[in-house]
Structure formats: C-alpha cells, structure tokens
Design a protein around this motif. Structure first.
Motif, PDB file in Angstrom:
ATOM      1  N   ILE A   1       2.393 -11.972   6.101  1.00 23.89           N
ATOM      2  CA  ILE A   1       1.876 -12.559   4.863  1.00 23.89           C
ATOM      3  C   ILE A   1       2.721 -13.775   4.485  1.00 23.89           C
ATOM      4  O   ILE A   1       3.938 -13.687   4.362  1.00 23.89           O
TER       5      ILE A   1
ATOM      6  N   GLU B   1      -5.063 -14.325  -0.028  1.00 25.54           N
ATOM      7  CA  GLU B   1      -4.150 -14.377  -1.165  1.00 25.54           C
ATOM      8  C   GLU B   1      -3.794 -12.971  -1.610  1.00 25.54           C
ATOM      9  O   GLU B   1      -4.558 -12.019  -1.415  1.00 25.54           O
ATOM     10  N   LEU B   2      -2.634 -12.849  -2.218  1.00 28.67           N
ATOM     11  CA  LEU B   2      -2.183 -11.555  -2.706  1.00 28.67           C
ATOM     12  C   LEU B   2      -2.800 -11.197  -4.050  1.00 28.67           C
ATOM     13  O   LEU B   2      -2.780 -10.048  -4.472  1.00 28.67           O
ATOM     14  N   THR B   3      -3.336 -12.192  -4.743  1.00 28.86           N
ATOM     15  CA  THR B   3      -4.012 -11.962  -6.020  1.00 28.86           C
ATOM     16  C   THR B   3      -5.423 -12.533  -5.918  1.00 28.86           C
ATOM     17  O   THR B   3      -5.871 -12.915  -4.839  1.00 28.86           O
TER      18      THR B   3
ATOM     19  N   GLY C   1      -7.352 -10.140  -3.733  1.00 27.91           N
ATOM     20  CA  GLY C   1      -6.555  -9.413  -2.754  1.00 27.91           C
ATOM     21  C   GLY C   1      -6.748  -9.887  -1.328  1.00 27.91           C
ATOM     22  O   GLY C   1      -7.535 -10.778  -1.024  1.00 27.91           O
ATOM     23  N   LEU C   2      -6.012  -9.250  -0.428  1.00 30.13           N
ATOM     24  CA  LEU C   2      -6.024  -9.602   0.986  1.00 30.13           C
ATOM     25  C   LEU C   2      -7.287  -9.074   1.668  1.00 30.13           C
ATOM     26  O   LEU C   2      -7.816  -8.031   1.278  1.00 30.13           O
TER      27      LEU C   2
ATOM     28  N   PHE D   1       7.064 -10.104   5.248  1.00 34.33           N
ATOM     29  CA  PHE D   1       6.953 -10.808   3.968  1.00 34.33           C
ATOM     30  C   PHE D   1       8.191 -11.689   3.845  1.00 34.33           C
ATOM     31  O   PHE D   1       9.137 -11.372   3.140  1.00 34.33           O
TER      32      PHE D   1
ATOM     33  N   LEU E   1       6.352 -16.474  -6.008  1.00 33.18           N
ATOM     34  CA  LEU E   1       5.197 -15.863  -6.653  1.00 33.18           C
ATOM     35  C   LEU E   1       5.304 -15.819  -8.168  1.00 33.18           C
ATOM     36  O   LEU E   1       6.343 -15.513  -8.727  1.00 33.18           O
TER      37      LEU E   1
ATOM     38  N   ALA F   1       1.714  -8.548  -6.076  1.00 31.68           N
ATOM     39  CA  ALA F   1       1.837  -8.767  -4.641  1.00 31.68           C
ATOM     40  C   ALA F   1       2.290  -7.503  -3.921  1.00 31.68           C
ATOM     41  O   ALA F   1       1.716  -7.120  -2.894  1.00 31.68           O
TER      42      ALA F   1
ATOM     43  N   GLU G   1      -0.449  -4.954  -3.728  1.00 29.30           N
ATOM     44  CA  GLU G   1      -1.421  -5.250  -2.688  1.00 29.30           C
ATOM     45  C   GLU G   1      -0.867  -4.915  -1.301  1.00 29.30           C
ATOM     46  O   GLU G   1      -1.594  -4.393  -0.439  1.00 29.30           O
ATOM     47  N   ILE G   2       0.400  -5.180  -1.071  1.00 28.16           N
ATOM     48  CA  ILE G   2       1.027  -4.805   0.197  1.00 28.16           C
ATOM     49  C   ILE G   2       1.034  -3.284   0.352  1.00 28.16           C
ATOM     50  O   ILE G   2       0.757  -2.749   1.428  1.00 28.16           O
TER      51      ILE G   2
END
Length: 250
Positions: free
Chosen positions: A59, A103-105, A108-109, A121, A128, A134, A137-138
């Motif tokens: 990511i 994107e992490l927001t 989402g991924l 990461f 961020l 983030a 989401e991970i």
C-alpha cells in the motif's frame, strides 16, 4: 522517502494534498537500506512459497522500488502494488506485475475482506490525514493472523533529540507544503504525522493488531560523516532514524 530535485525557484506549489502527491517532483520511493531490512522481516514471517504462495499488498507502493528490493526474498509470493498516484503507478509497472489504483479512505481498497496475507505499509502513515481509518482498512483486508509491515520516520531519532534541545525543528517534520522552514533539509515530502516508538506501538495495538517486533533502520538522508553513527543507533529502535514495525492482525 528518497531525495528528489527541489522545485525550481518561483514555481507554484500544487493545490491540496492530492495534487501534491500527483506532482512528479515529489519523492515516491524510500531508501534501499530500509526496504531491505523490512523485506527480510517479511520474508521471515511468511516463510518460503513452497508451502503455498501468499498475497502481499504493498500500500503506497510509489515507484515500486521497495517491492523490487523485496521480490528476490519473496520469490513465489504474489505482490500487488497500490497507490493513488497515477504517475507513481506508471513507474511501478517496471517493477511490479500487478498494480491497482486505490485509496485507504473514500470507499476503501479494492480488495475483499481477509484476502491478504501481508501488507507492506512503507513510509505512508506519516502522510495521512486519518491514520485510524487507514489501519481499520488494513485490518479489514488482512486475514486473521496476517502480517502488517509498517515503516515510518522516528520523531525521536537520535539527532532530532539534539535538534529540539537546540530549538530547531526536527528532521522529518514539516510546517508547510510549499517550503522547508526551521529545520535541516531542502525537500518537502508532505509529512503530516510523526511517531515515536512508544506512540507507534500503542497506536497499532489500539487498531486491533499485536506487535511482534520493532526494529530500527538508517536514513539515507543523513550526512555521510554521520552515517556510521546512524547505523549504530539502529540497535536501539527508539533512537533510530526509521521505525520498522511487524504486527499481526488479531
């Protein structure tokens, strides 16, 4: 983040963070010593691919150079690069067979829940606005027991402690997206948040991970005469230039 040529004098800064990171002049790669140490940690955690190929999501892959460093140690495993910068992804194609914009927001991924065995990461969390979202989401895309390999600059690096005592802005910190003010260095790289070793451990643990190991890595931007001392500082991660954290999803 690696060094890059400073912007020409008089050039206009990009407007907003998204434009900032789409600017080709902004560094998108990290130093090789950090990448190699992190890759060794990940290879040890995953084991050989003879027991089955694992999926590693990089990511914020940038130009793919970190994945290229890791690839020989992760032979047989599948590495997928993710970035929001189209310019970075174009460069990453030279190193990665699989790349995707994500994107992490904001939605989402583009991966199913519990679909990844490991997440790289590297030098991302400090950029961020919402690091909590983030890590959520991970946590979502990692399978239970999956590995998080996070690296970030250390606010409490040995030289930053001395700089603060002298009233100088610490290295890695930035007060503007247009220029460097009050600290050594010439390049703006967009750091919004910085962590000490203790803060990073607590932050990751609070996000649903179990910290396995924390190591230190040197910073390629340290002046050459000071590099032996910077390498020595890696023996005490809380004083090292770069923090390398290995955690597992609980």
């Amino acid at each position: 983040m690696t060094t890059a040529p400073p912007r020409p004098s008089g050039s206009q800064p990009p407007h907003g963070l998204r434009d900032f990171y789409e600017d080709p002049a902004v560094p998108v790669a990290s130093g090789a010593p950090r990448s190699l140490r992190q890759a060794r940690m990940l290879a040890a955690a995953l084991g050989p691919a003879t027991s089955g190929a694992r999926t590693v999501i990089d990511i914020g892959c940038g130009d793919g150079s970190a994945a290229a460093t890791a690839a020989p140690l992760l032979a047989g495993h599948r590495i997928v690069g993710v970035d929001w910068s189209q310019d970075a992804l174009r460069r990453a194609h030279a190193h990665l067979p699989y790349t995707v914009r994500g994107e992490l927001t904001d939605g989402g991924l583009p991966f199913r829940s519990a679909s990844a065995d490991a997440v790289l990461f590297s030098e991302v969390v400090e950029h961020l606005v919402d690091p909590d979202a983030a890590l959520d989401e991970i946590h979502r895309i990692l399978r239970p027991g999956g590995h998080l390999m996070l690296s970030t600059p250390n606010l409490a690096a040995w030289y930053n402690r001395a700089l603060l005592l002298a009233g100088v802005q610490p290295v890695f910190s930035e007060v503007s997206l247009r220029a460097i003010h009050g600290r050594p260095g010439k390049e703006v790289v967009g750091h919004l948040r910085l962590y000490t070793a203790r803060a990073l451990r607590e932050f990751v643990t609070a996000s649903g991970f179990e910290v396995v190991r924390l190591r230190g890595a040197p910073f390629h931007g340290v002046p050459r005469p000071m590099r032996p001392l910077d390498r020595l500082a890696c023996a005490v991660p809380s004083m090292s230039s770069i923090l390398l954290l290995h955690a597992r999803r609980t």
